[in-house]
Design a protein around this motif. Sequence first.
Motif, PDB file in Angstrom:
ATOM      1  N   GLU A 286       0.804  -1.230   0.000  1.00  0.00           N
ATOM      2  CA  GLU A 286       0.000   0.000   0.000  1.00  0.00           C
ATOM      3  C   GLU A 286       0.836   1.278   0.000  1.00  0.00           C
ATOM      4  OE1 GLU A 286      -3.472  -1.997   2.699  1.00  0.00           O
ATOM      5  OE2 GLU A 286      -2.976   0.087   3.049  1.00  0.00           O
ATOM      6  N   ARG A 287       2.132   1.167   0.057  1.00  0.00           N
ATOM      7  CA  ARG A 287       2.966   2.374   0.164  1.00  0.00           C
ATOM      8  C   ARG A 287       2.803   3.305  -1.021  1.00  0.00           C
ATOM      9  NH1 ARG A 287       7.522  -0.790   2.723  1.00  0.00           N
ATOM     10  NH2 ARG A 287       6.772  -0.835   4.859  1.00  0.00           N
ATOM     11  N   GLY A 288       2.660   2.753  -2.218  1.00  0.00           N
ATOM     12  CA  GLY A 288       2.474   3.600  -3.393  1.00  0.00           C
ATOM     13  C   GLY A 288       1.197   4.425  -3.307  1.00  0.00           C
ATOM     14  N   LEU A 289       0.151   3.818  -2.793  1.00  0.00           N
ATOM     15  CA  LEU A 289      -1.113   4.538  -2.597  1.00  0.00           C
ATOM     16  C   LEU A 289      -0.916   5.723  -1.657  1.00  0.00           C
ATOM     17  CD1 LEU A 289      -4.260   4.798  -2.710  1.00  0.00           C
ATOM     18  CD2 LEU A 289      -4.295   3.233  -0.765  1.00  0.00           C
ATOM     19  N   TRP A 290      -0.333   5.462  -0.497  1.00  0.00           N
ATOM     20  CA  TRP A 290      -0.144   6.525   0.497  1.00  0.00           C
ATOM     21  C   TRP A 290       0.869   7.558   0.032  1.00  0.00           C
ATOM     22  CZ3 TRP A 290      -3.600   7.175   4.148  1.00  0.00           C
ATOM     23  CH2 TRP A 290      -4.417   6.101   4.475  1.00  0.00           C
ATOM     24  N   ARG A 291       1.922   7.121  -0.660  1.00  0.00           N
ATOM     25  CA  ARG A 291       2.907   8.065  -1.199  1.00  0.00           C
ATOM     26  C   ARG A 291       2.220   8.965  -2.223  1.00  0.00           C
ATOM     27  NH1 ARG A 291       7.040   4.801  -1.963  1.00  0.00           N
ATOM     28  NH2 ARG A 291       6.162   3.944  -3.856  1.00  0.00           N
ATOM     29  N   GLY A 292       1.379   8.378  -3.083  1.00  0.00           N
ATOM     30  CA  GLY A 292       0.668   9.175  -4.080  1.00  0.00           C
ATOM     31  C   GLY A 292      -0.269  10.194  -3.457  1.00  0.00           C
ATOM     32  N   LEU A 293      -1.027   9.780  -2.445  1.00  0.00           N
ATOM     33  CA  LEU A 293      -1.906  10.730  -1.742  1.00  0.00           C
ATOM     34  C   LEU A 293      -1.094  11.862  -1.136  1.00  0.00           C
ATOM     35  CD1 LEU A 293      -4.348   8.259   0.057  1.00  0.00           C
ATOM     36  CD2 LEU A 293      -4.896   9.767  -1.873  1.00  0.00           C
TER      37      LEU A 293
ATOM     38  N   VAL B  19      -1.194  15.984  -2.109  1.00  0.00           N
ATOM     39  CA  VAL B  19      -1.421  17.037  -1.111  1.00  0.00           C
ATOM     40  C   VAL B  19      -0.229  17.998  -1.065  1.00  0.00           C
ATOM     41  CG1 VAL B  19      -1.794  17.504   1.344  1.00  0.00           C
ATOM     42  CG2 VAL B  19      -3.115  15.721   0.194  1.00  0.00           C
ATOM     43  N   VAL B  20       0.990  17.498  -1.231  1.00  0.00           N
ATOM     44  CA  VAL B  20       2.149  18.402  -1.293  1.00  0.00           C
ATOM     45  C   VAL B  20       2.042  19.273  -2.537  1.00  0.00           C
ATOM     46  CG1 VAL B  20       4.661  18.565  -1.451  1.00  0.00           C
ATOM     47  CG2 VAL B  20       3.637  16.891   0.055  1.00  0.00           C
ATOM     48  N   GLY B  21       1.510  18.720  -3.631  1.00  0.00           N
ATOM     49  CA  GLY B  21       1.254  19.541  -4.813  1.00  0.00           C
ATOM     50  C   GLY B  21       0.300  20.681  -4.486  1.00  0.00           C
ATOM     51  N   LEU B  22      -0.709  20.394  -3.684  1.00  0.00           N
ATOM     52  CA  LEU B  22      -1.636  21.439  -3.240  1.00  0.00           C
ATOM     53  C   LEU B  22      -0.910  22.475  -2.383  1.00  0.00           C
ATOM     54  CD1 LEU B  22      -4.435  22.689  -2.830  1.00  0.00           C
ATOM     55  CD2 LEU B  22      -4.853  20.951  -1.066  1.00  0.00           C
ATOM     56  N   VAL B  23      -0.014  22.029  -1.509  1.00  0.00           N
ATOM     57  CA  VAL B  23       0.782  22.957  -0.685  1.00  0.00           C
ATOM     58  C   VAL B  23       1.540  23.919  -1.596  1.00  0.00           C
ATOM     59  CG1 VAL B  23       2.758  23.147   0.900  1.00  0.00           C
ATOM     60  CG2 VAL B  23       1.023  21.383   1.283  1.00  0.00           C
ATOM     61  N   HIS B  24       2.228  23.377  -2.597  1.00  0.00           N
ATOM     62  CA  HIS B  24       3.001  24.225  -3.507  1.00  0.00           C
ATOM     63  C   HIS B  24       2.096  25.162  -4.303  1.00  0.00           C
ATOM     64  CE1 HIS B  24       7.074  22.732  -2.941  1.00  0.00           C
ATOM     65  NE2 HIS B  24       6.567  21.501  -2.873  1.00  0.00           N
ATOM     66  N   ALA B  25       0.967  24.653  -4.779  1.00  0.00           N
ATOM     67  CA  ALA B  25       0.044  25.501  -5.544  1.00  0.00           C
ATOM     68  C   ALA B  25      -0.466  26.656  -4.691  1.00  0.00           C
ATOM     69  CB  ALA B  25      -1.120  24.667  -6.072  1.00  0.00           C
ATOM     70  N   ALA B  26      -0.819  26.368  -3.449  1.00  0.00           N
ATOM     71  CA  ALA B  26      -1.331  27.413  -2.556  1.00  0.00           C
ATOM     72  C   ALA B  26      -0.273  28.467  -2.262  1.00  0.00           C
ATOM     73  CB  ALA B  26      -1.840  26.786  -1.256  1.00  0.00           C
ATOM     74  N   ARG B  27       0.990  28.077  -2.303  1.00  0.00           N
ATOM     75  CA  ARG B  27       2.094  29.011  -2.048  1.00  0.00           C
ATOM     76  C   ARG B  27       2.566  29.726  -3.308  1.00  0.00           C
ATOM     77  NH1 ARG B  27       5.699  25.239   2.085  1.00  0.00           N
ATOM     78  NH2 ARG B  27       4.277  25.418   3.845  1.00  0.00           N
ATOM     79  N   GLY B  28       1.938  29.424  -4.441  1.00  0.00           N
ATOM     80  CA  GLY B  28       2.295  30.092  -5.685  1.00  0.00           C
ATOM     81  C   GLY B  28       3.429  29.447  -6.452  1.00  0.00           C
TER      82      GLY B  28
ATOM     83  N   ARG C  96       3.877  13.323  -9.984  1.00  0.00           N
ATOM     84  CA  ARG C  96       4.400  12.177  -9.231  1.00  0.00           C
ATOM     85  C   ARG C  96       3.277  11.455  -8.499  1.00  0.00           C
ATOM     86  NH1 ARG C  96       9.226  14.938  -6.073  1.00  0.00           N
ATOM     87  NH2 ARG C  96      10.087  15.986  -7.859  1.00  0.00           N
ATOM     88  N   GLY C  97       2.398  12.225  -7.880  1.00  0.00           N
ATOM     89  CA  GLY C  97       1.285  11.624  -7.156  1.00  0.00           C
ATOM     90  C   GLY C  97       0.387  10.815  -8.078  1.00  0.00           C
ATOM     91  N   LEU C  98       0.070  11.373  -9.240  1.00  0.00           N
ATOM     92  CA  LEU C  98      -0.776  10.659 -10.193  1.00  0.00           C
ATOM     93  C   LEU C  98      -0.086   9.395 -10.698  1.00  0.00           C
ATOM     94  CD1 LEU C  98      -2.267  13.697 -12.108  1.00  0.00           C
ATOM     95  CD2 LEU C  98      -3.556  11.986 -10.795  1.00  0.00           C
ATOM     96  N   THR C  99       1.216   9.458 -10.901  1.00  0.00           N
ATOM     97  CA  THR C  99       1.961   8.273 -11.331  1.00  0.00           C
ATOM     98  C   THR C  99       1.831   7.153 -10.310  1.00  0.00           C
ATOM     99  OG1 THR C  99       3.514   9.594 -12.613  1.00  0.00           O
ATOM    100  CG2 THR C  99       4.275   7.418 -11.914  1.00  0.00           C
ATOM    101  N   GLU C 100       1.777   7.498  -9.030  1.00  0.00           N
ATOM    102  CA  GLU C 100       1.611   6.497  -7.969  1.00  0.00           C
ATOM    103  C   GLU C 100       0.166   6.018  -7.856  1.00  0.00           C
ATOM    104  OE1 GLU C 100       3.830   5.052  -6.086  1.00  0.00           O
ATOM    105  OE2 GLU C 100       5.590   6.328  -6.232  1.00  0.00           O
TER     106      GLU C 100
END
Length: 164
Positions: free
Chosen positions: A43-50, A54-63, A74-78
């Motif tokens: 299940e690690r790939g699932l949790w790594r992808g999630l 969310v880290v992508g969201l962090v970066h998007a929110a920070r511009g 990367r998340g979608l690839t997982e």
Amino acid sequence: MPDDLPASPRAALRAAQDLLDAGLYFQAHEVLEQAWKAAPAAERGLWRGLTQVVVGLVHAARGNTRGATALLRRGLTELVPHLCEPTADGGLAGDGPCPGHARREALDSPTGDRQPTPDGWRAHGVNLPGVVRWAEDLLRRLEKPGAQAGGVPPPPRLVTQGHD
């Protein structure tokens, strides 16, 4: 941020969703990262992808458009391969956006390394098709010429209805 992991995968998802809903994206990523590190190997790939979505969201929110697009990819690839997991009845687990080649691979190799995972995303109540669609939508927005991060959509729903 507590040092201990929520007691179960569903509790981790609920805690992460609560943090996302409160706008605490970085803290939600921390909860998911703890779940990723504690997850069984299958299940690690699932949790790594999630976590990466969310880290992508962090970066998007920070511009940070470049960081956001890299982490969303990367998340979608997982995550996408988990939509294509074969089930015990010979079908596929995902109802959502499973690429044709991955769907064929999953169906063509029932004795290969893509066996059903009984404790996978469905058992935990993960809204995997919804998270994948959400991440793909944000990625499309960010990849448009002249796109700027910062005006992000509401966070994804990590848990399917009835599990939250």
